[in-house]
Design a protein around this motif. Structure first.
Motif, PDB file in Angstrom:
ATOM      1  N   SER A   2      40.748  35.657   6.347  1.00  0.00           N
ATOM      2  CA  SER A   2      41.116  36.089   4.930  1.00  0.00           C
ATOM      3  C   SER A   2      42.054  35.413   5.048  1.00  0.00           C
ATOM      4  CB  SER A   2      41.653  37.319   5.516  1.00  0.00           C
ATOM      5  OG  SER A   2      41.627  38.216   3.578  1.00  0.00           O
ATOM      6  N   THR A   3      42.271  35.921   3.358  1.00  0.00           N
ATOM      7  CA  THR A   3      43.255  35.248   2.295  1.00  0.00           C
ATOM      8  C   THR A   3      44.081  35.855   2.145  1.00  0.00           C
ATOM      9  OG1 THR A   3      42.020  34.856   0.298  1.00  0.00           O
ATOM     10  CG2 THR A   3      42.013  32.945   2.228  1.00  0.00           C
ATOM     11  N   ALA A   4      45.374  34.970   1.766  1.00  0.00           N
ATOM     12  CA  ALA A   4      46.230  35.816   1.009  1.00  0.00           C
ATOM     13  C   ALA A   4      45.376  36.856  -0.607  1.00  0.00           C
ATOM     14  CB  ALA A   4      47.511  35.053   0.722  1.00  0.00           C
ATOM     15  N   THR A  45      42.737  42.885  -2.960  1.00  0.00           N
ATOM     16  CA  THR A  45      42.723  44.762  -1.477  1.00  0.00           C
ATOM     17  C   THR A  45      43.429  45.398  -2.193  1.00  0.00           C
ATOM     18  OG1 THR A  45      41.480  43.562  -0.265  1.00  0.00           O
ATOM     19  CG2 THR A  45      42.029  45.523   0.500  1.00  0.00           C
ATOM     20  N   CYS A  86      42.542  37.198  -0.526  1.00  0.00           N
ATOM     21  CA  CYS A  86      41.468  38.893  -0.110  1.00  0.00           C
ATOM     22  C   CYS A  86      42.897  40.292  -0.707  1.00  0.00           C
ATOM     23  CB  CYS A  86      40.749  38.876   0.993  1.00  0.00           C
ATOM     24  SG  CYS A  86      40.431  39.820   1.308  1.00  0.00           S
ATOM     25  N   GLY A  87      44.099  40.260   0.553  1.00  0.00           N
ATOM     26  CA  GLY A  87      44.415  40.974   0.432  1.00  0.00           C
ATOM     27  C   GLY A  87      45.413  41.646  -0.662  1.00  0.00           C
ATOM     28  N   GLY A 110      44.691  41.446   4.448  1.00  0.00           N
ATOM     29  CA  GLY A 110      45.246  39.940   3.969  1.00  0.00           C
ATOM     30  C   GLY A 110      45.214  38.821   5.469  1.00  0.00           C
ATOM     31  N   CYS A 111      45.268  39.699   6.778  1.00  0.00           N
ATOM     32  CA  CYS A 111      46.132  39.288   7.674  1.00  0.00           C
ATOM     33  C   CYS A 111      44.714  38.846   8.742  1.00  0.00           C
ATOM     34  CB  CYS A 111      47.882  39.788   8.450  1.00  0.00           C
ATOM     35  SG  CYS A 111      48.868  39.191   7.985  1.00  0.00           S
TER      36      CYS A 111
END
Length: 116
Positions: free
Chosen positions: A60-62, A68, A64-65, A55-56
């Motif tokens: 990337s995006t929150a 995951t 995506c985090g 995510g970081c």
């Protein structure tokens, strides 16, 4: 800022992978104790750190985090539940909840990529 964030993402993801792969060694090196009764918790923590790194990661995006984390924790907890290890009364409901959350997050992610 980008370099520091990239470094932090790599560091957290590496720590997460270490907790997933060798939780006993990481526990011994970080805390000075064996994590024999806490291996599932250590691995879920590893998944969370890996997702934080994703995510970081620059670009990337929150979402995506979170996707995951939710997907990996669903698979890990499902594996625990199927093997019959470490099964508490809320394990199956949490597996189902994370499965639903993973599907919802994936749906949002795919919808946001569609051209209008």
């Amino acid at each position: 800022m980008r370099k520091v964030l990239t470094f932090a993402a790599v560091f957290e993801a590496a720590t997460g992978l270490a907790l997933l792969i060798v939780p006993l060694l990481v526990g011994r090196l970080l805390l000075g104790t064996e994590l024999t009764d806490a291996i599932p918790a250590a691995r879920v923590t590893g998944i969370a750190l890996l997702a934080l790194g994703v995510g970081c990661w620059p670009g990337s995006t929150a979402l995506c985090g979170m996707l995951t984390y939710s997907a990996l924790v669903t698979l890990y907890l499902l594996g625990l539940a199927i093997r019959g290890e470490w099964v508490g009364p809320l394990l199956w409901p949490v597996v189902a909840l994370h499965g639903i959350l993973t599907a919802l997050l994936a749906r949002v992610g795919f919808q946001s990529r569609k051209p209008n």
